[in-house]
Design a protein around this motif. Structure first.
Motif, PDB file in Angstrom:
ATOM      1  N   VAL A 335       0.865  -1.191   0.000  1.00 15.33           N
ATOM      2  CA  VAL A 335       0.000   0.000   0.000  1.00 15.33           C
ATOM      3  C   VAL A 335       0.897   1.234   0.000  1.00 15.33           C
ATOM      4  CG1 VAL A 335      -1.868   1.234   1.146  1.00 15.33           C
ATOM      5  CG2 VAL A 335      -1.766  -1.259   1.286  1.00 15.33           C
ATOM      6  N   PRO A 336       1.231   1.784  -1.180  1.00 13.30           N
ATOM      7  CA  PRO A 336       2.156   2.924  -1.279  1.00 13.30           C
ATOM      8  C   PRO A 336       1.454   4.238  -0.948  1.00 13.30           C
ATOM      9  CG  PRO A 336       1.445   2.280  -3.465  1.00 13.30           C
ATOM     10  CD  PRO A 336       0.758   1.335  -2.505  1.00 13.30           C
ATOM     11  N   THR A 337       1.366   4.569   0.319  1.00 14.06           N
ATOM     12  CA  THR A 337       0.627   5.765   0.737  1.00 14.06           C
ATOM     13  C   THR A 337       1.243   7.040   0.147  1.00 14.06           C
ATOM     14  OG1 THR A 337       1.923   5.752   2.788  1.00 14.06           O
ATOM     15  CG2 THR A 337      -0.261   4.745   2.851  1.00 14.06           C
ATOM     16  N   ASN A 338       2.582   7.104   0.052  1.00 15.43           N
ATOM     17  CA  ASN A 338       3.215   8.301  -0.522  1.00 15.43           C
ATOM     18  C   ASN A 338       2.860   8.460  -2.000  1.00 15.43           C
ATOM     19  OD1 ASN A 338       4.478   9.079   1.870  1.00 15.43           O
ATOM     20  ND2 ASN A 338       6.276   7.794   1.478  1.00 15.43           N
ATOM     21  N   LYS A 339       2.849   7.338  -2.727  1.00 14.78           N
ATOM     22  CA  LYS A 339       2.473   7.393  -4.149  1.00 14.78           C
ATOM     23  C   LYS A 339       1.008   7.786  -4.300  1.00 14.78           C
ATOM     24  CE  LYS A 339       2.631   4.645  -8.407  1.00 14.78           C
ATOM     25  NZ  LYS A 339       1.229   4.890  -8.789  1.00 14.78           N
ATOM     26  N   MET A 340       0.159   7.271  -3.422  1.00 10.73           N
ATOM     27  CA  MET A 340      -1.255   7.639  -3.446  1.00 10.73           C
ATOM     28  C   MET A 340      -1.414   9.139  -3.230  1.00 10.73           C
ATOM     29  SD  MET A 340      -2.700   4.428  -1.204  1.00 10.73           S
ATOM     30  CE  MET A 340      -4.338   5.123  -1.004  1.00 10.73           C
ATOM     31  N   ALA A 341      -0.630   9.694  -2.301  1.00 14.75           N
ATOM     32  CA  ALA A 341      -0.702  11.134  -2.027  1.00 14.75           C
ATOM     33  C   ALA A 341      -0.229  11.945  -3.227  1.00 14.75           C
ATOM     34  CB  ALA A 341       0.132  11.460  -0.785  1.00 14.75           C
ATOM     35  N   ASP A 342       0.850  11.491  -3.870  1.00 10.92           N
ATOM     36  CA  ASP A 342       1.359  12.201  -5.051  1.00 10.92           C
ATOM     37  C   ASP A 342       0.365  12.152  -6.205  1.00 10.92           C
ATOM     38  OD1 ASP A 342       3.667  12.814  -3.690  1.00 10.92           O
ATOM     39  OD2 ASP A 342       4.819  11.105  -4.497  1.00 10.92           O
ATOM     40  N   ASP A 343      -0.218  10.980  -6.432  1.00  7.60           N
ATOM     41  CA  ASP A 343      -1.212  10.853  -7.509  1.00  7.60           C
ATOM     42  C   ASP A 343      -2.427  11.735  -7.230  1.00  7.60           C
ATOM     43  OD1 ASP A 343       0.445   9.044  -8.723  1.00  7.60           O
ATOM     44  OD2 ASP A 343      -0.636   7.268  -8.004  1.00  7.60           O
ATOM     45  N   LEU A 344      -2.812  11.780  -5.973  1.00 11.23           N
ATOM     46  CA  LEU A 344      -3.961  12.604  -5.588  1.00 11.23           C
ATOM     47  C   LEU A 344      -3.673  14.082  -5.839  1.00 11.23           C
ATOM     48  CD1 LEU A 344      -6.767  12.155  -4.308  1.00 11.23           C
ATOM     49  CD2 LEU A 344      -5.731  12.623  -2.081  1.00 11.23           C
ATOM     50  N   LYS A 345      -2.452  14.508  -5.513  1.00 14.23           N
ATOM     51  CA  LYS A 345      -2.065  15.910  -5.710  1.00 14.23           C
ATOM     52  C   LYS A 345      -2.043  16.269  -7.200  1.00 14.23           C
ATOM     53  CE  LYS A 345       1.617  19.199  -4.549  1.00 14.23           C
ATOM     54  NZ  LYS A 345       2.932  19.368  -3.864  1.00 14.23           N
ATOM     55  N   ARG A 346      -1.486  15.352  -8.032  1.00 13.89           N
ATOM     56  CA  ARG A 346      -1.408  15.618  -9.459  1.00 13.89           C
ATOM     57  C   ARG A 346      -2.787  15.691 -10.114  1.00 13.89           C
ATOM     58  NH1 ARG A 346       3.341  12.281  -9.341  1.00 13.89           N
ATOM     59  NH2 ARG A 346       2.061  10.452  -9.767  1.00 13.89           N
ATOM     60  N   SER A 347      -3.736  14.952  -9.575  1.00  7.21           N
ATOM     61  CA  SER A 347      -5.079  14.949 -10.160  1.00  7.21           C
ATOM     62  C   SER A 347      -5.963  16.066  -9.601  1.00  7.21           C
ATOM     63  CB  SER A 347      -5.747  13.592  -9.922  1.00  7.21           C
ATOM     64  OG  SER A 347      -5.896  13.347  -8.530  1.00  7.21           O
ATOM     65  N   GLY A 348      -5.389  16.907  -8.749  1.00  6.13           N
ATOM     66  CA  GLY A 348      -6.146  18.029  -8.211  1.00  6.13           C
ATOM     67  C   GLY A 348      -7.050  17.668  -7.051  1.00  6.13           C
ATOM     68  N   GLY A 349      -6.777  16.558  -6.408  1.00  2.91           N
ATOM     69  CA  GLY A 349      -7.587  16.139  -5.277  1.00  2.91           C
ATOM     70  C   GLY A 349      -6.894  16.394  -3.952  1.00  2.91           C
ATOM     71  N   PHE A 350      -7.665  16.448  -2.905  1.00  3.94           N
ATOM     72  CA  PHE A 350      -7.100  16.640  -1.564  1.00  3.94           C
ATOM     73  C   PHE A 350      -8.086  16.102  -0.534  1.00  3.94           C
ATOM     74  CE2 PHE A 350      -9.676  20.316  -2.491  1.00  3.94           C
ATOM     75  CZ  PHE A 350     -10.341  20.587  -1.309  1.00  3.94           C
ATOM     76  N   ILE A 351      -7.545  15.748   0.624  1.00  7.04           N
ATOM     77  CA  ILE A 351      -8.363  15.311   1.749  1.00  7.04           C
ATOM     78  C   ILE A 351      -8.715  16.555   2.564  1.00  7.04           C
ATOM     79  CG2 ILE A 351      -8.423  13.913   3.847  1.00  7.04           C
ATOM     80  CD1 ILE A 351      -6.394  12.046   2.515  1.00  7.04           C
ATOM     81  N   PRO A 352      -9.989  16.817   2.784  1.00  8.43           N
ATOM     82  CA  PRO A 352     -10.374  18.030   3.521  1.00  8.43           C
ATOM     83  C   PRO A 352      -9.650  18.138   4.861  1.00  8.43           C
ATOM     84  CG  PRO A 352     -12.316  16.978   2.600  1.00  8.43           C
ATOM     85  CD  PRO A 352     -11.179  16.054   2.341  1.00  8.43           C
ATOM     86  N   GLY A 353      -9.015  19.303   5.070  1.00  6.66           N
ATOM     87  CA  GLY A 353      -8.304  19.552   6.317  1.00  6.66           C
ATOM     88  C   GLY A 353      -6.869  19.081   6.325  1.00  6.66           C
ATOM     89  N   ILE A 354      -6.417  18.423   5.238  1.00  3.78           N
ATOM     90  CA  ILE A 354      -5.048  17.902   5.143  1.00  3.78           C
ATOM     91  C   ILE A 354      -4.375  18.517   3.931  1.00  3.78           C
ATOM     92  CG2 ILE A 354      -3.600  15.844   5.041  1.00  3.78           C
ATOM     93  CD1 ILE A 354      -5.297  15.964   7.536  1.00  3.78           C
ATOM     94  N   ARG A 355      -3.154  19.017   4.109  1.00  4.72           N
ATOM     95  CA  ARG A 355      -2.433  19.599   2.990  1.00  4.72           C
ATOM     96  C   ARG A 355      -2.030  18.521   1.976  1.00  4.72           C
ATOM     97  NH1 ARG A 355       1.854  23.904   5.674  1.00  4.72           N
ATOM     98  NH2 ARG A 355       0.286  25.370   6.523  1.00  4.72           N
ATOM     99  N   PRO A 356      -2.126  18.827   0.679  1.00  6.02           N
ATOM    100  CA  PRO A 356      -1.688  17.854  -0.339  1.00  6.02           C
ATOM    101  C   PRO A 356      -0.192  17.589  -0.236  1.00  6.02           C
ATOM    102  CG  PRO A 356      -3.074  19.565  -1.301  1.00  6.02           C
ATOM    103  CD  PRO A 356      -2.737  20.030   0.086  1.00  6.02           C
ATOM    104  N   GLY A 357       0.224  16.413  -0.739  1.00  6.13           N
ATOM    105  CA  GLY A 357       1.647  16.084  -0.741  1.00  6.13           C
ATOM    106  C   GLY A 357       2.056  15.238   0.443  1.00  6.13           C
ATOM    107  N   GLY A 358       3.167  15.627   1.080  1.00  9.68           N
ATOM    108  CA  GLY A 358       3.743  14.835   2.165  1.00  9.68           C
ATOM    109  C   GLY A 358       2.819  14.670   3.349  1.00  9.68           C
ATOM    110  N   GLU A 359       2.092  15.721   3.713  1.00  6.81           N
ATOM    111  CA  GLU A 359       1.183  15.625   4.863  1.00  6.81           C
ATOM    112  C   GLU A 359       0.056  14.637   4.596  1.00  6.81           C
ATOM    113  OE1 GLU A 359      -1.639  18.634   7.486  1.00  6.81           O
ATOM    114  OE2 GLU A 359       0.191  19.425   6.548  1.00  6.81           O
ATOM    115  N   THR A 360      -0.411  14.601   3.356  1.00  8.42           N
ATOM    116  CA  THR A 360      -1.449  13.621   2.992  1.00  8.42           C
ATOM    117  C   THR A 360      -0.907  12.201   3.094  1.00  8.42           C
ATOM    118  OG1 THR A 360      -2.561  15.170   1.515  1.00  8.42           O
ATOM    119  CG2 THR A 360      -2.967  12.833   1.139  1.00  8.42           C
ATOM    120  N   GLY A 361       0.356  11.985   2.620  1.00  7.00           N
ATOM    121  CA  GLY A 361       0.976  10.665   2.732  1.00  7.00           C
ATOM    122  C   GLY A 361       1.091  10.217   4.176  1.00  7.00           C
TER     123      GLY A 361
END
Length: 445
Positions: A335-361
């Motif tokens: 389960v590559p959480t860092n890759k999931m966070a990077d893919d999410l950032k590139r697609s313009g998505g974010f978790i509400p209340g969490i900064r995209p990128g490293g914090e999301t990972g």
């Protein structure tokens, strides 16, 4: 009835009907091969081998091969060498840069990895084959071998066992390509189910003929078995849904602006590692008994006996601990959480209340760690439940193997996967699916 209507709808879809028929035909070929005894072995002299595989680790292996191991069949090794090779290649992919590169190359890389796995399967079979043959020499009486030349028998049998494993691997790949579901998993599931009726009948006869509870205990066992199946279904399908918001870019009046799109979810599975921790743990559990058996001391022999009994206390305590450890390990590498966070950032998505990128990972990794603990403990409990059934309910060992562990989880996982694939065909043709609501329903943790 809705079930009958669903079967009729399945039969109406030509592609789905053909895939099901191909799957059933290839599975029938596999089961037929499991009954073909190695040339040079007298099939009437296999009673000692059958008694050797009634219980213990060999009994578990015999269940995975659908009785082919105890039949001295051309499929005696089953598909297990391929499973072992797949696990080795997967683990090597963590440390070997070449394999890591292939994993990132898409379809072409996957084909090369499959080819490496096939060659490794042959190598493993060539090691396991002689071991199986010499076990036959140690177990069966001399009159069971009808070929006068022992060397010819060993060489020919190893070649046949290797060919049988390759053929089983080919059947699995053809089922995947032309049939329904994961072919390798279906072969294992069919092998497990093949031993279920005999195990149940033996346990039923023991209950009815002996003073061990009679029909009441049989009914209690069936209720408990059904409850364990339901718990396994929940473990396989349970997910933790992480809300995700996507920004949608719109243009108007000479400028662009971002507006919030629809909310979606990232489904993090409660048990992301499937049955792999149990398979890893069982592979490790062979080591204590093997190492202790090298010594003739009383202590070593006691250790060997303790860890050869798959229903014993110390075996299951260590087994459960290893399953929990391997669940964390396998989840971390799959389960590559860092890759999931990077893919999410590139697609313009974010978790509400969490900064995209490293914090999301870091957030996803934290959530995975939290849900993996109950998932791993639940998985360990299901894995050791056959021992609980034997010790507390006095269930016969062959029937107890279906009360949990790898056997039950494989059956449940493959059945759910197959139903979902059939369901997708039905929904694409605007029919009601196999699921109650016509959708793939999942339990939410």
């Amino acid at each position: 009835m809705k079930f009958i209507d669903t079967i009729k709808n399945i039969w109406k879809i030509e592609e789905l009907r053909n895939r099901i028929l191909v799957t059933l035909g290839l599975l029938l070929v596999y089961r037929f091969g499991a009954q073909v005894v190695l040339p040079g072995v007298d099939a009437s002299q296999l009673s000692n081998l059958a008694s050797q595989t009634d219980q213990g680790l060999l009994g578990l292996l015999n269940a995975f091969t659908g009785g082919a191991f105890s039949n001295a069949s051309v499929f005696a090794l089953g598909i297990m060498p391929y499973i072992s090779a797949s696990i080795v290649v997967q683990l090597m992919g963590i440390a070997i840069p070449y394999l890591q590169k292939l994993q990132k190359e898409g379809e072409s890389g996957r084909k090369k990895i499959n080819q490496i796995t096939r060659w490794l399967t042959i190598a493993i079979t060539l090691v396991q084959g002689p071991g199986y043959i010499y076990n036959l020499f140690a177990t069966l009486p001399a009159e069971a071998f009808v070929l006068p030349n022992q060397t010819v028998f060993v060489v020919s049998s190893v070649i046949i066992l290797t060919t049988g494993c390759i053929f089983a691997m080919w059947l699995g790949e053809k089922i995947t390509d032309k049939g329904i579901g994961n072919g390798i998993s279906l072969l294992i599931m069919v092998g497990i189910i093949a031993t279920l009726p005999q195990s149940f009948v033996q346990n039923f006869s023991s209950r009815v003929s002996g003073d061990t509870g009679g029909m009441i205990m049989v009914l209690i066992e069936l209720v408990i078995w059904f409850a364990i199946i339901m718990a396994s279904v929940l473990l396989v399908m349970a997910v933790r849904q992480i809300p995700v918001q996507y920004a949608r870019r719109t243009a108007g009046g000479g400028y662009e602006k971002n507006v919030f799109g629809s909310r979606q979810y990232i489904p993090l599975k409660l048990n992301a590692s499937g049955v792999m921790p149990i398979i890893f743990a069982q592979a490790i559990m062979f080591i204590p008994a093997a190492v202790a058996g090298l010594s003739d001391s009383e202590t070593s022999q006691g250790v060997a006996a303790a860890f050869s009994d798959i229903f014993g206390l110390w075996y299951n305590v260590l087994f459960a601990v290893l399953i929990i450890v391997f669940t964390y390990f396998y989840t971390a590498i799959t389960v590559p959480t860092n890759k999931m966070a990077d893919d999410l950032k590139r697609s313009g998505g974010f978790i509400p209340g969490i900064r995209p990128g490293g914090e999301t990972g870091e957030y996803l990794d934290k959530i995975m760690s939290q849900i993996t603990l109950p998932g791993s403990v639940f998985l360990a409990l299901i894995a050791i439940f056959p021992a609980i059934a034997v010790k507390l309910l006095n269930v016969q060992q062959g029937w107890a193997l279906f009360f949990g562990g790898t056997s039950l989880l494989i059956m449940v996982g493959v059945a759910i996967d197959t139903m979902q694939q059939v369901n997708s065909y039905l929904l694409n043709r605007h029919y009601d699916g196999l699921m109650k609501t016509g959708k793939n329903r999942k339990a939410v943790a």
